[in-house]
Scaffold this motif. Structure first.
Motif, PDB file in Angstrom:
ATOM      1  N   UNK A  77       0.466  -1.341  -0.307  1.00 18.39           N
ATOM      2  CA  UNK A  77      -0.597  -0.131   0.310  1.00 18.39           C
ATOM      3  C   UNK A  77       1.010   1.519  -0.442  1.00 18.39           C
ATOM      4  N   UNK A  78       1.707   1.419   0.887  1.00 21.62           N
ATOM      5  CA  UNK A  78       2.673   2.519   0.883  1.00 21.62           C
ATOM      6  C   UNK A  78       3.640   2.729  -0.541  1.00 21.62           C
ATOM      7  N   UNK A  79       3.508   1.375  -0.843  1.00 18.57           N
ATOM      8  CA  UNK A  79       4.914   1.968  -2.030  1.00 18.57           C
ATOM      9  C   UNK A  79       3.860   2.387  -3.476  1.00 18.57           C
ATOM     10  N   UNK A  80       2.518   1.981  -3.714  1.00 20.20           N
ATOM     11  CA  UNK A  80       1.596   2.763  -4.385  1.00 20.20           C
ATOM     12  C   UNK A  80       1.119   4.011  -3.571  1.00 20.20           C
ATOM     13  N   UNK A  81       0.873   3.813  -2.780  1.00 23.55           N
ATOM     14  CA  UNK A  81       0.780   6.032  -2.369  1.00 23.55           C
ATOM     15  C   UNK A  81       2.027   6.806  -2.169  1.00 23.55           C
ATOM     16  N   UNK A  82       2.937   6.023  -2.907  1.00 18.89           N
ATOM     17  CA  UNK A  82       4.670   7.119  -3.018  1.00 18.89           C
ATOM     18  C   UNK A  82       4.275   7.558  -4.349  1.00 18.89           C
TER      19      UNK A  82
END
Length: 102
Positions: A77-82
């Protein structure tokens, strides 16, 4: 310990274009960022001001604060948001920016 047992949060200091639709709330009074995906638990990222960030002309400071994330799914999720912060919202970093992981 299993990676899925670990909870964490991320704060990403960045600059965004002055024309960005992101509403930046006050320090520790972040505003939900509708343009970013909600977490697996349904929580939203927030955008808040941070006076330690020094944006160049035409940009403004924005610290993106994640909701509580967990394990491998939280990392995805963090990778997608970044990626969306960079590609869709025009987020950039400079020497005054940093990242905090809690």
């Amino acid at each position: 310990m299993n990676a899925n047992d670990i909870s964490f949060g991320i704060e990403i200091e960045s600059t965004i274009p002055n024309t960005s639709p992101v509403r930046v709330g006050g320090y520790h009074r972040g505003t939900p960022v509708a343009q970013l995906p909600t977490s697996p638990d349904g929580e939203q990222w927030k955008a808040e001001s941070d006076t330690s960030i020094h944006p160049p002309t035409g940009r403004r400071c924005c610290e993106f604060v994640s909701p509580k994330l967990r394990g491998v799914e939280g990392l995805r999720h963090a990778h997608k948001a970044i990626t969306e912060i960079r590609d869709d919202l025009g987020g950039k970093v400079n020497g005054s920016c940093g990242v905090h992981v809690t």
